[in-house]
Motif scaffolding. Structure first.
Motif, PDB file in Angstrom:
ATOM      1  N   TRP A  97       0.883  -1.177   0.000  1.00 51.57           N
ATOM      2  CA  TRP A  97       0.000   0.000   0.000  1.00 51.57           C
ATOM      3  C   TRP A  97       0.922   1.229   0.000  1.00 51.57           C
ATOM      4  CZ3 TRP A  97      -5.495   0.655   0.464  1.00 51.57           C
ATOM      5  CH2 TRP A  97      -5.917   1.969   0.688  1.00 51.57           C
ATOM      6  N   ASN A  98       1.504   1.509  -1.140  1.00 49.63           N
ATOM      7  CA  ASN A  98       2.426   2.649  -1.243  1.00 49.63           C
ATOM      8  C   ASN A  98       1.708   3.838  -1.884  1.00 49.63           C
ATOM      9  OD1 ASN A  98       2.175   1.335  -3.679  1.00 49.63           O
ATOM     10  ND2 ASN A  98       4.304   1.663  -4.298  1.00 49.63           N
ATOM     11  N   LEU A  99       0.603   4.224  -1.284  1.00 44.60           N
ATOM     12  CA  LEU A  99      -0.267   5.261  -1.832  1.00 44.60           C
ATOM     13  C   LEU A  99      -0.144   6.530  -1.000  1.00 44.60           C
ATOM     14  CD1 LEU A  99      -3.417   3.006  -2.377  1.00 44.60           C
ATOM     15  CD2 LEU A  99      -1.602   3.516  -4.031  1.00 44.60           C
ATOM     16  N   ARG A 100      -0.117   7.667  -1.680  1.00 41.89           N
ATOM     17  CA  ARG A 100       0.001   8.962  -1.011  1.00 41.89           C
ATOM     18  C   ARG A 100      -0.937   9.975  -1.658  1.00 41.89           C
ATOM     19  NH1 ARG A 100       2.461   5.731   1.272  1.00 41.89           N
ATOM     20  NH2 ARG A 100       4.556   5.768   2.160  1.00 41.89           N
ATOM     21  N   GLY A 101      -1.401  10.924  -0.867  1.00 43.89           N
ATOM     22  CA  GLY A 101      -2.206  12.007  -1.394  1.00 43.89           C
ATOM     23  C   GLY A 101      -3.661  11.624  -1.595  1.00 43.89           C
ATOM     24  N   PRO A 102      -4.458  12.520  -2.186  1.00 48.01           N
ATOM     25  CA  PRO A 102      -5.880  12.235  -2.436  1.00 48.01           C
ATOM     26  C   PRO A 102      -6.040  11.126  -3.467  1.00 48.01           C
ATOM     27  CG  PRO A 102      -5.392  14.594  -2.615  1.00 48.01           C
ATOM     28  CD  PRO A 102      -4.081  13.884  -2.589  1.00 48.01           C
ATOM     29  N   GLY A 103      -7.118  10.359  -3.327  1.00 44.12           N
ATOM     30  CA  GLY A 103      -7.345   9.299  -4.295  1.00 44.12           C
ATOM     31  C   GLY A 103      -8.691   8.630  -4.152  1.00 44.12           C
ATOM     32  N   LEU A 104      -9.006   7.803  -5.131  1.00 48.23           N
ATOM     33  CA  LEU A 104     -10.243   7.030  -5.163  1.00 48.23           C
ATOM     34  C   LEU A 104      -9.913   5.551  -5.044  1.00 48.23           C
ATOM     35  CD1 LEU A 104     -12.005   8.801  -8.161  1.00 48.23           C
ATOM     36  CD2 LEU A 104     -12.856   8.793  -5.813  1.00 48.23           C
ATOM     37  N   ILE A 105     -10.652   4.852  -4.205  1.00 50.55           N
ATOM     38  CA  ILE A 105     -10.515   3.407  -4.100  1.00 50.55           C
ATOM     39  C   ILE A 105     -11.755   2.766  -4.715  1.00 50.55           C
ATOM     40  CG2 ILE A 105     -10.294   1.422  -2.555  1.00 50.55           C
ATOM     41  CD1 ILE A 105      -7.808   3.130  -2.639  1.00 50.55           C
ATOM     42  N   PHE A 106     -11.537   1.909  -5.721  1.00 48.70           N
ATOM     43  CA  PHE A 106     -12.620   1.164  -6.359  1.00 48.70           C
ATOM     44  C   PHE A 106     -12.542  -0.289  -5.905  1.00 48.70           C
ATOM     45  CE2 PHE A 106     -12.210   4.717  -9.305  1.00 48.70           C
ATOM     46  CZ  PHE A 106     -13.538   4.991  -9.633  1.00 48.70           C
ATOM     47  N   ILE A 107     -13.688  -0.857  -5.498  1.00 52.64           N
ATOM     48  CA  ILE A 107     -13.739  -2.242  -5.040  1.00 52.64           C
ATOM     49  C   ILE A 107     -14.838  -2.964  -5.806  1.00 52.64           C
ATOM     50  CG2 ILE A 107     -14.022  -3.781  -3.060  1.00 52.64           C
ATOM     51  CD1 ILE A 107     -13.320  -1.353  -1.279  1.00 52.64           C
ATOM     52  N   ARG A 108     -14.490  -4.130  -6.340  1.00 51.77           N
ATOM     53  CA  ARG A 108     -15.456  -4.923  -7.105  1.00 51.77           C
ATOM     54  C   ARG A 108     -16.025  -6.028  -6.229  1.00 51.77           C
ATOM     55  NH1 ARG A 108     -14.353  -7.105 -13.281  1.00 51.77           N
ATOM     56  NH2 ARG A 108     -16.554  -7.162 -13.916  1.00 51.77           N
ATOM     57  N   ASP A 109     -17.228  -6.489  -6.567  1.00 56.03           N
ATOM     58  CA  ASP A 109     -17.861  -7.539  -5.780  1.00 56.03           C
ATOM     59  C   ASP A 109     -17.055  -8.835  -5.810  1.00 56.03           C
ATOM     60  OD1 ASP A 109     -18.422  -7.891  -8.469  1.00 56.03           O
ATOM     61  OD2 ASP A 109     -20.470  -8.616  -8.144  1.00 56.03           O
ATOM     62  N   SER A 110     -16.188  -9.000  -6.806  1.00 55.98           N
ATOM     63  CA  SER A 110     -15.325 -10.174  -6.895  1.00 55.98           C
ATOM     64  C   SER A 110     -14.145 -10.090  -5.930  1.00 55.98           C
ATOM     65  CB  SER A 110     -14.786 -10.320  -8.328  1.00 55.98           C
ATOM     66  OG  SER A 110     -13.973  -9.195  -8.664  1.00 55.98           O
ATOM     67  N   GLY A 111     -13.926  -8.905  -5.349  1.00 59.69           N
ATOM     68  CA  GLY A 111     -12.800  -8.703  -4.445  1.00 59.69           C
ATOM     69  C   GLY A 111     -11.691  -7.862  -5.047  1.00 59.69           C
ATOM     70  N   GLN A 112     -11.736  -7.651  -6.370  1.00 58.46           N
ATOM     71  CA  GLN A 112     -10.708  -6.826  -7.014  1.00 58.46           C
ATOM     72  C   GLN A 112     -10.736  -5.409  -6.449  1.00 58.46           C
ATOM     73  OE1 GLN A 112     -11.145  -6.582 -11.269  1.00 58.46           O
ATOM     74  NE2 GLN A 112      -9.449  -5.149 -11.531  1.00 58.46           N
ATOM     75  N   ILE A 113      -9.567  -4.837  -6.225  1.00 53.24           N
ATOM     76  CA  ILE A 113      -9.480  -3.498  -5.666  1.00 53.24           C
ATOM     77  C   ILE A 113      -8.452  -2.687  -6.443  1.00 53.24           C
ATOM     78  CG2 ILE A 113      -7.816  -4.267  -3.912  1.00 53.24           C
ATOM     79  CD1 ILE A 113      -9.051  -2.158  -2.026  1.00 53.24           C
ATOM     80  N   GLU A 114      -8.807  -1.449  -6.782  1.00 49.08           N
ATOM     81  CA  GLU A 114      -7.937  -0.577  -7.558  1.00 49.08           C
ATOM     82  C   GLU A 114      -7.914   0.816  -6.925  1.00 49.08           C
ATOM     83  OE1 GLU A 114      -6.108  -1.643  -9.991  1.00 49.08           O
ATOM     84  OE2 GLU A 114      -7.042  -3.616 -10.250  1.00 49.08           O
ATOM     85  N   ALA A 115      -6.757   1.461  -7.034  1.00 48.84           N
ATOM     86  CA  ALA A 115      -6.590   2.812  -6.503  1.00 48.84           C
ATOM     87  C   ALA A 115      -6.327   3.782  -7.648  1.00 48.84           C
ATOM     88  CB  ALA A 115      -5.445   2.864  -5.507  1.00 48.84           C
ATOM     89  N   PHE A 116      -7.061   4.886  -7.678  1.00 50.05           N
ATOM     90  CA  PHE A 116      -6.849   5.961  -8.642  1.00 50.05           C
ATOM     91  C   PHE A 116      -6.269   7.155  -7.888  1.00 50.05           C
ATOM     92  CE2 PHE A 116      -9.245   5.289 -12.795  1.00 50.05           C
ATOM     93  CZ  PHE A 116      -9.234   3.908 -12.679  1.00 50.05           C
ATOM     94  N   LEU A 117      -5.120   7.630  -8.355  1.00 52.81           N
ATOM     95  CA  LEU A 117      -4.446   8.733  -7.682  1.00 52.81           C
ATOM     96  C   LEU A 117      -4.756  10.062  -8.365  1.00 52.81           C
ATOM     97  CD1 LEU A 117      -0.949   7.099  -7.040  1.00 52.81           C
ATOM     98  CD2 LEU A 117      -2.944   7.155  -5.537  1.00 52.81           C
ATOM     99  N   TYR A 118      -4.977  11.058  -7.539  1.00 53.08           N
ATOM    100  CA  TYR A 118      -5.264  12.409  -8.038  1.00 53.08           C
ATOM    101  C   TYR A 118      -4.097  12.912  -8.878  1.00 53.08           C
ATOM    102  CZ  TYR A 118      -5.934  17.500  -7.817  1.00 53.08           C
ATOM    103  OH  TYR A 118      -6.054  18.839  -8.118  1.00 53.08           O
TER     104      TYR A 118
END
Length: 391
Positions: A224-245
């Motif tokens: 989890w090397n995420l910094r700053g503002p962002g969006l976390i998307f989570i799918r019902d299958s368990g997939q997870i993605e981070a979108f960084l500003y």
């Protein structure tokens, strides 16, 4: 001394007029406004405490706009809904829902209603009542849409009623078969993705990011090397993605956009930031888009969205008109609000709050309520009353 007191009181009277006179006038005007009769059936399975935060905003609007039941009673936030009722005891609470009711009973409930509102069916979990495990996933106590709820949706359409559903009505823990039937009845399709904005993804700075979310991301992306503002998307299958500003998208906070002139006649701010949970749904052609989400993806972000099966814009609030009724879907946790609303019996209070809470201030949930949700639901209620009168 008497002269000095007279001078002091003379100077003070404008303040007294403002502090006492204006509220009194506002109260008297509100009293003179005639009440209106509207039968609203509310389902809220996500009631963790007596703030009733998932439907309190709706009930404040009903009370302020002077909508009453046919019995003449005012809507009471802690009583007039179906779902979970917390009691502060070892069993956490009791359920009062639609399960066990016969077809005739359900039909009468719908027939006697003008508006059916699904505020939230996510439910309550053991962690909701234990602060030490609040950010962990835990055992479900109660929740999820069920067959009785589906029948309510079907009957509302059959009887030509107005129905409103919002996030989370069909995501976890609603069973897939129930969700699929709800989608067929409502004419929409959930993509399987939900998302949420965080103003800081650095876990050393923001301790409010759920532990389960961090672990899930680490299992799929190593760190989890995420910094700053962002969006976390989570799918019902368990997939997870981070979108960084700035790297993946350009609007720091997701924006809800509404066309200034729209054929459905809703008067809403053209742009309002929305920093909470939302789901991404696809809608049938007969739906009209009231508002939509815009994250302004970069080229990289747009490619990532396409790879995830997501569009450039996401519906935020949509409506379609059926024979005698309407169906609305709000793709966000719009009615969720915890905090003081102010007394309902003062005319013009929403205008005051709207002026105090600037629409661009996404850090205060009150801002979203007064600038977007309140005018939206007020107009939905008004349109429902007009449809009832016309029918």
């Amino acid at each position: 001394m008497k002269e000095e007191l007279k001078i002091y009181l003379y100077r003070l009277w404008p303040v007294l007029l403002l502090v006492v006179g204006v509220p009194l006038l506002s109260f008297l005007i509100w009293l003179l406004i005639p009440s209106k009769q509207l039968e609203v059936l509310v389902v809220d399975k996500t009631v963790r405490d007596e703030s009733y935060r998932e439907h309190a905003g709706l009930f404040w609007t009903l009370q302020h706009q002077k909508y009453k039941k046919k019995t003449g009673e005012t809507y009471v936030t802690g009583r007039d809904y179906f779902g979970f009722f917390p009691n502060g005891k070892a069993d956490y609470g009791v359920t009062k829902d639609l399960n066990g009711r016969s077809q005739d009973e359900l039909r009468k409930l719908v027939s006697d209603s003008d508006l059916v509102y699904f505020a939230d069916t996510y439910g309550v979990y053991e962690a909701d009542f234990d602060d030490s495990t609040r950010d962990e996933r835990s055992k479900k106590i109660y929740g999820g849409m069920d067959k009785a709820d589906l029948e309510l949706v079907r009957l509302a359409e059959e009887e030509g009623k107005v129905l409103v559903a919002e996030f989370n009505s069909i995501a976890s823990p609603t069973p897939t078969a129930i969700r699929n039937e709800f989608e067929n009845l409502m004419g929409l399709k959930w993509t399987g993705w939900i998302g949420r904005y965080f103003d800081e993804l650095d876990t050393l700075v923001n301790t409010d990011i759920p532990s389960w979310m961090i672990r899930q991301y680490q299992r799929q992306h190593e760190r989890w090397n995420l910094r700053g503002p962002g969006l976390i998307f989570i799918r019902d299958s368990g997939q997870i993605e981070a979108f960084l500003y700035q790297e993946d998208y350009g609007n720091q906070v997701p924006l809800i956009r509404t066309q200034k002139v729209n054929k459905h006649g809703f008067k809403l701010p053209e742009v309002v930031p929305y920093p909470d949970w939302f789901d991404v749904v696809m809608i049938e052609r007969d739906y009209e888009v009231i508002s939509y989400y815009d994250i302004n993806p970069t080229n990289k972000g747009l490619q990532r969205l396409r790879a995830m099966g997501l569009p450039r814009f996401f519906p935020a609030a949509v409506v379609r008109h059926l024979d005698g009724g309407s169906q609305y879907y709000f793709s966000g946790d719009f009615s969720d609000l915890q905090g003081p609303f102010g007394a309902t019996h003062f005319f013009g209070l929403p205008v005051l709050w709207k002026g105090l809470y600037v629409a661009t201030d996404y850090t205060d949930r009150q801002s979203f309520y007064w600038n977007y949700y309140y005018p939206l639901i007020r107009q939905v209620l008004k349109k429902t009353a007009q449809e009832k009168k016309a029918g």
